[in-house]
Design an enzyme around this catalytic site. Structure first.
Site, PDB file in Angstrom:
ATOM      1  N   ASP A 248      -0.858   2.721   2.795  1.00  0.00           N
ATOM      2  CA  ASP A 248      -1.204   1.672   1.902  1.00  0.00           C
ATOM      3  C   ASP A 248      -2.699   1.832   1.325  1.00  0.00           C
ATOM      4  OD1 ASP A 248      -1.639  -0.862   0.711  1.00  0.00           O
ATOM      5  OD2 ASP A 248      -0.791  -2.148   2.402  1.00  0.00           O
ATOM      6  N   HIS A 344       8.270  -2.608  -4.873  1.00  0.00           N
ATOM      7  CA  HIS A 344       6.808  -3.131  -4.977  1.00  0.00           C
ATOM      8  C   HIS A 344       5.807  -2.179  -5.545  1.00  0.00           C
ATOM      9  CE1 HIS A 344       3.508  -5.187  -3.447  1.00  0.00           C
ATOM     10  NE2 HIS A 344       2.780  -4.193  -3.205  1.00  0.00           N
TER      11      HIS A 344
HETATM   12  C1  HEM Z   1       1.883  -7.696   3.005  1.00  0.00           C
HETATM   13  C2  HEM Z   1       1.838  -7.540   1.632  1.00  0.00           C
HETATM   14  C3  HEM Z   1       1.693  -6.332   0.822  1.00  0.00           C
HETATM   15  C4  HEM Z   1       2.309  -4.918   1.637  1.00  0.00           C
HETATM   16  C5  HEM Z   1       2.876  -4.631   2.639  1.00  0.00           C
HETATM   17  C6  HEM Z   1       1.945  -3.953   0.440  1.00  0.00           C
HETATM   18  C7  HEM Z   1       1.983  -2.817   0.498  1.00  0.00           C
HETATM   19  C8  HEM Z   1       1.809  -1.777  -0.513  1.00  0.00           C
HETATM   20  C9  HEM Z   1       2.242  -0.343  -0.530  1.00  0.00           C
HETATM   21  C10 HEM Z   1       2.614   0.315   0.662  1.00  0.00           C
HETATM   22  C11 HEM Z   1       1.976   0.171  -1.736  1.00  0.00           C
HETATM   23  C12 HEM Z   1       2.228   1.709  -2.224  1.00  0.00           C
HETATM   24  C13 HEM Z   1       1.014   2.657  -1.908  1.00  0.00           C
HETATM   25  C14 HEM Z   1      -0.299   2.179  -2.656  1.00  0.00           C
HETATM   26  O1  HEM Z   1      -0.342   2.595  -3.663  1.00  0.00           O
HETATM   27  O2  HEM Z   1      -1.254   1.706  -1.940  1.00  0.00           O
HETATM   28  C15 HEM Z   1       1.390  -0.963  -2.435  1.00  0.00           C
HETATM   29  C16 HEM Z   1       1.023  -0.769  -3.743  1.00  0.00           C
HETATM   30  C17 HEM Z   1       0.233  -1.631  -4.457  1.00  0.00           C
HETATM   31  N1  HEM Z   1       0.254  -3.135  -4.174  1.00  0.00           N
HETATM   32 FE1  HEM Z   1       1.095  -3.945  -2.501  1.00  0.00          FE
HETATM   33  N2  HEM Z   1       1.464  -4.804  -0.497  1.00  0.00           N
HETATM   34  C18 HEM Z   1       1.198  -6.051  -0.509  1.00  0.00           C
HETATM   35  C19 HEM Z   1       0.855  -7.033  -1.205  1.00  0.00           C
HETATM   36  C20 HEM Z   1       0.495  -7.125  -2.511  1.00  0.00           C
HETATM   37  C21 HEM Z   1      -0.240  -8.035  -3.272  1.00  0.00           C
HETATM   38  C22 HEM Z   1      -0.328  -9.418  -2.759  1.00  0.00           C
HETATM   39  C23 HEM Z   1      -0.655  -7.323  -4.312  1.00  0.00           C
HETATM   40  C24 HEM Z   1      -1.251  -7.981  -5.594  1.00  0.00           C
HETATM   41  C25 HEM Z   1      -0.978  -9.145  -6.169  1.00  0.00           C
HETATM   42  C26 HEM Z   1      -0.191  -5.849  -4.317  1.00  0.00           C
HETATM   43  C27 HEM Z   1      -0.526  -5.268  -5.382  1.00  0.00           C
HETATM   44  C28 HEM Z   1      -0.394  -3.788  -5.314  1.00  0.00           C
HETATM   45  C29 HEM Z   1      -0.677  -2.742  -6.366  1.00  0.00           C
HETATM   46  C30 HEM Z   1      -1.621  -3.103  -7.458  1.00  0.00           C
HETATM   47  C31 HEM Z   1      -0.240  -1.214  -5.875  1.00  0.00           C
HETATM   48  C32 HEM Z   1      -0.474  -0.083  -6.610  1.00  0.00           C
HETATM   49  C33 HEM Z   1       0.663   0.137  -7.493  1.00  0.00           C
HETATM   50  C34 HEM Z   1       0.460   1.473  -8.308  1.00  0.00           C
HETATM   51  O3  HEM Z   1      -0.349   1.280  -9.201  1.00  0.00           O
HETATM   52  O4  HEM Z   1       1.003   2.187  -7.874  1.00  0.00           O
HETATM   53  N3  HEM Z   1       0.256  -5.679  -3.224  1.00  0.00           N
HETATM   54  N4  HEM Z   1       1.451  -2.306  -1.825  1.00  0.00           N
END
Ligand code: HEM
Length: 436
Positions: A248, A344
């Site tokens: 993450d 996601h």
């Molecule tokens: C428990 C809740 C969440 C989990 C487990 C989670 C997990 C992840 C994972 C595994 C990734 C892919 C790896 C990475 O690029 O970091 C990711 C990407 C991302 N997440 Fe989350 N996330 C959560 C909540 C959120 C929330 C609430 C937001 C914003 C409103 C968010 C925004 C993003 C963004 C902007 C990316 C990058 C997307 C990209 O540019 O490829 N996430 N998240």
């Protein structure tokens, strides 16, 4: 320094981080990171399993983990681009009834002085509630351990201090989202403090000092405690994992990118009444519960479809390694998109959100077992952006409508804080707002 949730054993100084510098009163004896990498004897190096005996008159010796110091003064506050730390405390405070601008000024002075001392590995020592002679001693022997203390102001702070005319529109309340289960008592607050350190005792020491210095002006409204992987646990710096086991932080904006500053920090030269926030940022804080019993029942292949990335190494399902760009148009032999429509990582990517981006810098949390027998665990999601309306809000709106992750998470608390720029030498955090 990297802001992509990866970490380094010692700082290079370009982000106000100093490996071993300024710790003249302690003897630096080695790097836990290096020891981990080469299989040196950690115990003998003062790492995980033991300590080095020093003469009674000699201060305790430190590894790189203990001696790394982040600077308090600078253009931006610490704890935003600082690599993720192993321990974190998030605390919101409300000013007590009757306290106003004068008390807030005195409080920010005390807190800033304490943070400066603590981040140097010294007793809090600002005098009022916790002089050097009364230091709790909790952090003795451990050095600064990359401690950072970061201060923010909530929307209500401006009413309490008679400064509503200088409250920026970025502090307008976040809109409600359909999947919210927000507990108002664990949300928002007049003031917010983020504490991070690579040693749990150092983090708690700072927490106690901040709590004590808050009196008599402010009282704790809520507190949350979090953690990340320990420094030196992996031989190479690696992106962190969350409690669902996912890598993450991969696609976070990186400081080396030309639009990083613009995305994360508030620019100068805006309206004079908001100038106090130049070099600052907005922090959105969400306590997001993970429904781990449900998540862990999914086969790994399904879990990977939910995110759009491979669990083992974080590589996009469209192919390559962790750092390969996602190919959102690539389909498999069956004609189906390799990164599903509701994945996601697809839904949250800047490319599908008119460029909306934020720097995610979370801690995991685990608060035991709930009354229903499920783990009360998840993510203290903290994201940093120059404008919440071009960062968190549009992305969360979209995730709220169709994220495959939604059935496995629950947003339980929420905060929005304006985090002033870093204090210059001789200044305290927020001085440009409170005294001009
Ligand atoms: C428990 C809740 C969440 C989990 C487990 C989670 C997990 C992840 C994972 C595994 C990734 C892919 C790896 C990475 O690029 O970091 C990711 C990407 C991302 N997440 Fe989350 N996330 C959560 C909540 C959120 C929330 C609430 C937001 C914003 C409103 C968010 C925004 C993003 C963004 C902007 C990316 C990058 C997307 C990209 O540019 O490829 N996430 N998240």
């Amino acid at each position: 320094m990297s802001a992509d949730n990866s970490r380094k054993a010692s700082g290079s100084g370009d982000d106000g981080v100093r490996g071993g510098a300024g710790i003249s009163r302690r003897r630096l004896i080695g790097s836990a990171g290096a020891a981990g990498a080469t299989g040196l004897v950690l115990g003998a190096a003062g790492g995980a399993t033991g300590y080095v005996a020093t003469r009674p008159d000699e201060p305790a010796a430190l590894t790189t983990v203990g001696s790394t110091r982040v600077m308090f003064h600078g253009k931006h506050q610490p704890g935003i681009t600082t690599p993720l730390q192993a321990r974190g405390h998030l605390v919101a405070f409300d000013l007590v009834p009757g306290a106003g601008r004068k008390e807030a000024i005195a409080l920010m002075r005390r807190w800033s002085a304490a943070a400066d001392h603590l981040m140097a590995g010294e007793p809090a020592g600002s005098g009022a509630a916790d002089g050097p002679d009364h230091d709790t001693g909790i952090a003795l022997d451990a050095g600064p351990s990359s401690l950072t203390v970061t201060f923010g102001f909530g929307r209500t702070f401006f009413e309490r201090t008679g400064l509503t005319g200088r409250r920026p529109p970025g502090l307008d309340p976040l809109p409600p989202f359909s999947s919210d289960h927000i507990d108002a008592e664990r949300s928002n607050g007049d003031l917010w403090v983020q504490i991070g350190a690579d040693d749990a005792l150092v983090a708690f020491h700072a927490l106690r000092a901040v709590q004590k210095e808050a009196a008599p002006a402010a009282r704790v409204r809520w507190q949350m405690n979090g953690f990340n992987r320990a420094p030196g646990a992996t031989a190479q710096p690696m992106t962190a994992r969350n409690l669902m086991g996912q890598v993450d932080g991969t696609n976070n904006p990186k400081p080396a990118e030309s639009d990083f500053e613009r995305r994360v920090f508030v620019p100068g030269g805006t309206e004079a009444k908001y100038d106090w926030l130049a070099g600052g940022s907005y922090a959105v804080v969400r306590r997001i519960r993970m429904l781990l019993d449900d998540w862990e029942k999914l086969p790994v292949a399904r879990q990977e479809q939910v995110i759009g990335r491979r669990k083992k190494d974080g590589a996009p399902l469209s192919g390559g390694t962790e750092t390969t760009a996602m190919d959102l148009d690539r389909a498999g032999s069956d004609g189906k998109l390799l990164i599903p429509d509701n994945a996601h990582a697809r839904i949250s990517s800047p490319g599908t959100n008119s460029g909306a981006a934020m720097l995610r810098r979370p801690f995991s949390y685990h608060d035991g077992i709930s009354a229903d027998g499920t783990p009360d665990a998840g993510l203290l999601f903290i994201c940093w952006q120059a404008d919440p309306l071009r960062g968190f809000v549009p992305v969360q709106r979209k995730l709220d409508r169709g994220d495959a992750l939604s059935p496995f998470i629950r947003h339980e608390a929420s905060g929005l804080f304006a985090v002033p720029g870093g204090a210059a030498d001789g200044e305290y955090v927020g001085q440009r707002l409170l005294e001009s």
